[in-house]
Design an enzyme around this catalytic site. Structure first.
Site, PDB file in Angstrom:
ATOM      1  N   ILE A  17       0.830  -1.195   0.000  1.00  0.00           N
ATOM      2  CA  ILE A  17       0.000   0.000   0.000  1.00  0.00           C
ATOM      3  C   ILE A  17       0.870   1.252   0.000  1.00  0.00           C
ATOM      4  O   ILE A  17       0.559   2.247  -0.673  1.00  0.00           O
ATOM      5  CB  ILE A  17      -0.954  -0.006   1.211  1.00  0.00           C
ATOM      6  N   LYS A  53       8.687  -5.972  -8.649  1.00  0.00           N
ATOM      7  CA  LYS A  53       8.642  -6.860  -7.482  1.00  0.00           C
ATOM      8  C   LYS A  53       9.564  -8.037  -7.787  1.00  0.00           C
ATOM      9  O   LYS A  53       9.207  -8.931  -8.576  1.00  0.00           O
ATOM     10  CB  LYS A  53       7.209  -7.344  -7.255  1.00  0.00           C
ATOM     11  N   GLY A  82       9.057  -9.266   2.533  1.00  0.00           N
ATOM     12  CA  GLY A  82       9.339  -9.308   3.968  1.00  0.00           C
ATOM     13  C   GLY A  82      10.300  -8.204   4.373  1.00  0.00           C
ATOM     14  O   GLY A  82      10.228  -7.083   3.877  1.00  0.00           O
ATOM     15  N   GLY A 124       3.209   2.354   7.684  1.00  0.00           N
ATOM     16  CA  GLY A 124       2.407   1.718   6.653  1.00  0.00           C
ATOM     17  C   GLY A 124       0.933   1.558   6.959  1.00  0.00           C
ATOM     18  O   GLY A 124       0.134   1.382   6.040  1.00  0.00           O
ATOM     19  N   ALA A 132      -4.746   3.131   8.181  1.00  0.00           N
ATOM     20  CA  ALA A 132      -5.178   1.735   8.122  1.00  0.00           C
ATOM     21  C   ALA A 132      -6.418   1.639   7.233  1.00  0.00           C
ATOM     22  O   ALA A 132      -7.308   2.486   7.279  1.00  0.00           O
ATOM     23  CB  ALA A 132      -5.495   1.233   9.522  1.00  0.00           C
TER      24      ALA A 132
END
Length: 252
Positions: free
Chosen positions: A42, A61, A136, A196, A226
């Site tokens: 996000i 990615k 991770g 985040g 959130a």
């Protein structure tokens, strides 16, 4: 040799620094996290949405785990939310495990760090910024030789800097300091920190952590609310800029 963490005690400073001027940002931004499930995807989408307003942005990615077939992964989610068109996976694996373990389960070979660097540089030749979302934490092995996201800058010709995505809650100060120290020890420049996933009503711990992070040596660039990933993409894009320059003081 001791490595400074980049964090210090709170002081009376503005909570968010916002992004540096676009011209001051490196062409490759490594988006790493203090752990898994801290909001990297996000945060990457929010950063892509902001930067795509002033230039050309691609996302890479290196290793996606926990998806199979045509199921959308993190890169696709970044594209959906941010509206960018160029979001590329290096390789994907079915099991939701660390890359080396997931590759072993399928008896497939992971691309090496140098191969990822070549793909990033190819994108960099066509885009102003390439956002590279890790898997991770920063020292997770991305290949069989033990290469990590933090090893990419050493083999990239392009300027490179890291954005560290942190939790808001308990434990984040230690995890953030360790991540910053790991990057500093490898000579990786840091652009700053992003929280985040910030609760709508931050509690005592979250408020204290935000102030401590903001008072440290690493700029606190943004706090992503959130649930932001559940927003309509148009609303997500319209809101992303405010997360990098929003007013948190009244909420803490």
């Amino acid at each position: 040799m001791a490595v400074e963490s980049g964090l210090s005690e709170p002081s009376d400073v503005p909570l968010l620094s916002g992004l540096p001027e676009p011209a001051d940002l490196p062409g490759v931004l490594l988006i790493t996290g203090t752990d898994t499930e801290v909001g990297k995807t996000i945060s990457t989408a929010a950063l892509a949405a902001v930067l795509s307003g002033v230039g050309r942005v691609a996302v890479y990615k290196p290793v996606q785990t926990g998806v199979s077939g045509s199921e959308p992964g993190d890169a696709a989610e970044v594209a959906r939310l941010s509206g960018i068109r160029d979001a590329v996976e290096g390789i994907r694996f079915r099991d939701p495990m660390a890359p080396v373990a997931a590759a072993e389960r399928e008896q497939r070979k992971l691309p090496g760090i140098a191969e990822h660097a070549q793909r990033i540089e190819a994108l960099g030749s066509r885009f102003d910024w390439v956002l590279v979302e890790g898997s991770g934490g920063v020292l997770v092995h991305l290949d069989d030789a033990g290469g990590t996201l933090a090893d990419l800058p050493a083999v990239l010709a392009a300027d490179c800097g890291a954005v560290v995505v942190s939790r808001a809650g308990l434990g984040t100060l230690n995890h953030t300091a360790l991540t910053v120290a790991a990057l500093a020890g490898r000579g990786v420049a840091r652009v700053g920190l992003v929280v985040g996933s910030l609760p709508g009503l931050p509690g005592l711990v979250e408020s204290s952590n935000l102030r401590t992070l903001a008072a440290g040596r690493e700029p606190l660039l943004a706090a992503i609310p959130a649930g932001a990933g559940g927003l309509d993409p148009a609303e997500f894009r319209n809101s992303a800029g405010s997360w990098f320059a929003g007013q948190l003081n009244s909420r803490l």
